[in-house]
Design a protein around this motif. Sequence first.
Motif, mmCIF file in Angstrom:
data_model
loop_
_atom_site.group_PDB
_atom_site.id
_atom_site.type_symbol
_atom_site.label_atom_id
_atom_site.label_comp_id
_atom_site.label_asym_id
_atom_site.label_seq_id
_atom_site.Cartn_x
_atom_site.Cartn_y
_atom_site.Cartn_z
ATOM 1 N N LEU A 53 -5.375 -3.535 7.222
ATOM 2 C CA LEU A 53 -5.271 -2.060 6.754
ATOM 3 C C LEU A 53 -4.812 -1.147 7.952
ATOM 4 C CD1 LEU A 53 -8.496 -1.809 4.629
ATOM 5 C CD2 LEU A 53 -5.949 -2.087 3.824
ATOM 6 N N PHE B 277 0.748 -1.323 0.106
ATOM 7 C CA PHE B 277 -0.104 0.003 -0.073
ATOM 8 C C PHE B 277 0.737 1.158 -0.002
ATOM 9 C CE2 PHE B 277 -3.193 -3.015 0.990
ATOM 10 C CZ PHE B 277 -4.622 -2.331 0.566
ATOM 11 N N ASP C 133 -3.558 3.512 4.848
ATOM 12 C CA ASP C 133 -3.758 2.856 3.694
ATOM 13 C C ASP C 133 -5.040 3.219 2.838
ATOM 14 O OD1 ASP C 133 -1.452 1.437 3.968
ATOM 15 O OD2 ASP C 133 -2.695 -0.188 5.186
#
Length: 248
Positions: free
Chosen positions: A174, A153, A178
């Motif tokens: 995540l 990411f 991100d």
Amino acid sequence: MKIIISPTKQMTNEQDFFFSESQPQFLEQTKQVLAELQKLTYKEAKTLWHCSDKLAQENFERLQQMDLEKKTAPAIMSYKGLQYQYMAPDLFTKPGLAYLQEHVRILSGFYGILRPFDGIVPYRLEMQAPLSVMDQPHLYAFWGRKLYDALDFNQGPVINLASKEYSKAITPFLKKKDELIEVSFAQLINDKLKVKATLAKMARGEMVRFLSENNVTTIEKIKEFDHPNYQFSKEYSTSEKLVFLYTE
């Protein structure tokens, strides 16, 4: 920018005019998954697959003689569901195919994550299948954060054209910074957004084709998706979700 998509149950191993260019990144882990599948009895495999006797027999026989490094075909040419039919990768220009390999990633319960021209063999295994591998209770636990890490990411946003079954392998990891941008193809019914699965699968494939053939690398350009029925809706979209509304 990366684009994640789902695989399909229906596959082919016809090599056609396209050849594999690379090996799957997590081939060693796939060998571990295959070893567990090969331990299953026919009855256990059929239960895992939730399919007819005909399909179960075909896949069980395939499983017994599976060689992950022989008679492989590019992943993008191997899946045969609606999304891939409407993507029509066999009709792409050379630059479009290069875009696919650089930007598109296919999430898979069996292979983990695939570049479009990674060489694969036909298999049947959904990410949500309750298969225990290496003392992990299911495939989500087995793959862990490997798929998230592979997407990197830090290199830019990831566009989510995958189903929830597959994006669930990414979302638990995540970080706040991100960017995972979901794309939704919906209809407005009684003032509520509704997604019709069949139409959405078709549109996902058409969007991948649009992005590839137009070398799209920004979120703003995604909003220009050229479709006769789906149009970008600024009203229903957010910074984390691009909504395309269906119009007759």
